[in-house]
Motif scaffolding. Structure first.
Motif, mmCIF file in Angstrom:
data_model
loop_
_atom_site.group_PDB
_atom_site.id
_atom_site.type_symbol
_atom_site.label_atom_id
_atom_site.label_comp_id
_atom_site.label_asym_id
_atom_site.label_seq_id
_atom_site.Cartn_x
_atom_site.Cartn_y
_atom_site.Cartn_z
ATOM 1 N N LEU A 40 -8.812 -10.593 12.074
ATOM 2 C CA LEU A 40 -7.429 -10.999 11.829
ATOM 3 C C LEU A 40 -7.366 -12.060 10.739
ATOM 4 N N LYS A 41 -8.347 -12.944 10.695
ATOM 5 C CA LYS A 41 -8.402 -13.972 9.650
ATOM 6 C C LYS A 41 -8.634 -13.315 8.293
ATOM 7 N N ARG A 42 -9.526 -12.333 8.237
ATOM 8 C CA ARG A 42 -9.768 -11.617 6.977
ATOM 9 C C ARG A 42 -8.490 -10.933 6.497
ATOM 10 N N ARG A 43 -7.740 -10.341 7.432
ATOM 11 C CA ARG A 43 -6.488 -9.693 7.049
ATOM 12 C C ARG A 43 -5.500 -10.726 6.561
ATOM 13 N N ALA A 44 -5.405 -11.857 7.250
ATOM 14 C CA ALA A 44 -4.477 -12.914 6.839
ATOM 15 C C ALA A 44 -4.833 -13.439 5.452
ATOM 16 N N ASP A 45 -6.120 -13.509 5.131
ATOM 17 C CA ASP A 45 -6.542 -13.967 3.809
ATOM 18 C C ASP A 45 -6.213 -12.952 2.716
ATOM 19 N N LEU A 46 -6.146 -11.685 3.071
ATOM 20 C CA LEU A 46 -5.836 -10.623 2.120
ATOM 21 C C LEU A 46 -4.343 -10.571 1.791
ATOM 22 N N ILE A 47 -3.511 -10.971 2.715
ATOM 23 C CA ILE A 47 -2.057 -10.848 2.564
ATOM 24 C C ILE A 47 -1.509 -11.576 1.341
ATOM 25 N N PRO A 48 -1.882 -12.828 1.058
ATOM 26 C CA PRO A 48 -1.308 -13.487 -0.127
ATOM 27 C C PRO A 48 -1.563 -12.718 -1.431
ATOM 28 N N ASN A 49 -2.757 -12.142 -1.581
ATOM 29 C CA ASN A 49 -3.051 -11.346 -2.778
ATOM 30 C C ASN A 49 -2.163 -10.114 -2.846
ATOM 31 N N LEU A 97 3.703 -5.468 7.400
ATOM 32 C CA LEU A 97 2.787 -4.989 6.361
ATOM 33 C C LEU A 97 3.021 -3.510 6.074
ATOM 34 N N GLY A 98 3.350 -2.767 7.103
ATOM 35 C CA GLY A 98 3.674 -1.346 6.911
ATOM 36 C C GLY A 98 4.877 -1.172 6.002
ATOM 37 N N ARG A 99 5.866 -2.062 6.141
ATOM 38 C CA ARG A 99 7.043 -1.997 5.273
ATOM 39 C C ARG A 99 6.671 -2.339 3.827
ATOM 40 N N VAL A 100 5.739 -3.258 3.637
ATOM 41 C CA VAL A 100 5.285 -3.580 2.280
ATOM 42 C C VAL A 100 4.567 -2.380 1.674
ATOM 43 N N MET A 101 3.738 -1.725 2.451
ATOM 44 C CA MET A 101 3.035 -0.550 1.944
ATOM 45 C C MET A 101 4.025 0.564 1.591
ATOM 46 N N ALA A 102 5.108 0.647 2.322
ATOM 47 C CA ALA A 102 6.125 1.660 2.038
ATOM 48 C C ALA A 102 6.817 1.386 0.706
ATOM 49 N N LEU A 103 6.814 0.142 0.262
ATOM 50 C CA LEU A 103 7.418 -0.189 -1.031
ATOM 51 C C LEU A 103 6.734 0.553 -2.170
ATOM 52 N N ALA A 104 5.473 0.863 -2.006
ATOM 53 C CA ALA A 104 4.742 1.554 -3.064
ATOM 54 C C ALA A 104 5.371 2.907 -3.370
ATOM 55 N N LYS A 111 2.513 1.652 -7.260
ATOM 56 C CA LYS A 111 1.576 2.602 -6.656
ATOM 57 C C LYS A 111 0.406 2.901 -7.601
ATOM 58 N N ALA A 112 0.673 2.892 -8.910
ATOM 59 C CA ALA A 112 -0.352 3.185 -9.902
ATOM 60 C C ALA A 112 -1.197 1.956 -10.250
ATOM 61 N N ASN A 113 -0.776 0.776 -9.831
ATOM 62 C CA ASN A 113 -1.482 -0.462 -10.165
ATOM 63 C C ASN A 113 -2.838 -0.496 -9.463
ATOM 64 N N GLU A 114 -3.897 -0.672 -10.245
ATOM 65 C CA GLU A 114 -5.263 -0.662 -9.707
ATOM 66 C C GLU A 114 -5.470 -1.761 -8.669
ATOM 67 N N ASN A 115 -4.962 -2.939 -8.961
ATOM 68 C CA ASN A 115 -5.109 -4.070 -8.030
ATOM 69 C C ASN A 115 -4.431 -3.751 -6.696
ATOM 70 N N PHE A 116 -3.231 -3.181 -6.747
ATOM 71 C CA PHE A 116 -2.522 -2.821 -5.519
ATOM 72 C C PHE A 116 -3.300 -1.765 -4.739
ATOM 73 N N ARG A 117 -3.838 -0.774 -5.447
ATOM 74 C CA ARG A 117 -4.603 0.283 -4.757
ATOM 75 C C ARG A 117 -5.835 -0.301 -4.072
ATOM 76 N N GLU A 118 -6.511 -1.235 -4.746
ATOM 77 C CA GLU A 118 -7.674 -1.876 -4.130
ATOM 78 C C GLU A 118 -7.267 -2.678 -2.899
ATOM 79 N N THR A 121 -6.415 -0.282 -0.074
ATOM 80 C CA THR A 121 -7.633 0.262 0.517
ATOM 81 C C THR A 121 -8.306 -0.787 1.405
ATOM 82 N N SER A 122 -8.363 -2.025 0.908
ATOM 83 C CA SER A 122 -8.958 -3.113 1.700
ATOM 84 C C SER A 122 -8.189 -3.317 2.999
ATOM 85 N N LEU A 123 -6.865 -3.265 2.914
ATOM 86 C CA LEU A 123 -6.038 -3.453 4.104
ATOM 87 C C LEU A 123 -6.233 -2.319 5.097
ATOM 88 N N GLU A 124 -6.328 -1.098 4.603
ATOM 89 C CA GLU A 124 -6.559 0.043 5.493
ATOM 90 C C GLU A 124 -7.916 -0.085 6.195
#
Length: 183
Positions: A40-49, A97-104, A111-118, A121-124
């Motif tokens: 959960l901490k790893r996920r929380a750290d990923l969220i700001p990015n 977070l699901g709603r944020v992913m739906a924004l893509a 959706k095409a942004n490489e950083n977003f795709r990475e 994938t990390s979040l999944e």
């Protein structure tokens, strides 16, 4: 006389064996909870990015992004031992977070942004690891709970203050619903 002494020694050895089993089960449950906490901490750290990446593309989705940040902060303030509280807070965060992913879907450039795709994938991957850690914790909690409630180990458990552990469960009924698939 030796028979009585032998019985007392056997009962004492059995009590020590049961006690050690209870300690082992409690430690396994605590280790498993620690595993959930790490994920959960790893996920929380990923969220700001993730939020920063989405912000550039979805500026008028500000309320959705702010909600995710707010729910992330709330989830991090839940006391470490509050399994039910943490499960509820993390369930709300997961839905946001699901709603944020739906924004893509609404923003093809995002959706095409490489950083977003990475990040996606990390979040999944992270969600999968959280599910694995949750299953491990719930199995450890089940094992401890069985020992705490079963006779005769419950006599030793009650004597030494062993208690049942709460399960880390989904509290939002919408998360349990079977998704509808339409073609």
């Amino acid at each position: 006389m030796y028979i009585i002494l032998g019985l007392i020694v056997l009962i004492a050895l059995y009590a020590v064996f049961v006690y050690n089993g209870l300690v082992r089960a409690r430690q396994m449950a605590e280790e498993a909870w620690s595993g959930i906490d790490v994920q959960l901490k790893r996920r929380a750290d990923l969220i700001p990015n993730l939020i920063e990446t989405v912000k550039g593309y979805a500026t008028h989705e500000k309320t959705t992004l702010e909600e995710v940040v707010k729910l992330r902060n709330q989830a991090q303030t839940v006391p470490a031992g509050d399994v039910a509280g943490r499960a509820q807070a993390e369930g709300l965060l997961g839905a946001a977070l699901g709603r944020v992913m739906a924004l893509a879907e609404a923003y093809p450039d995002l959706k095409a942004n490489e950083n977003f795709r990475e990040l996606q994938t990390s979040l999944e991957t992270m969600e999968s690891e959280i599910q694995m850690a949750r299953r491990y914790y719930n199995g450890s909690a089940r094992d401890l709970n069985v020992k705490v409630e079963s006779f005769p180990s419950n006599l030793v458990a009650n004597q030494f203050g062993f208690t049942k552990r709460e399960y880390f469960e989904i509290t939002n009924e919408a998360d349990r619903a079977v998704p509808s698939v339409k073609f």
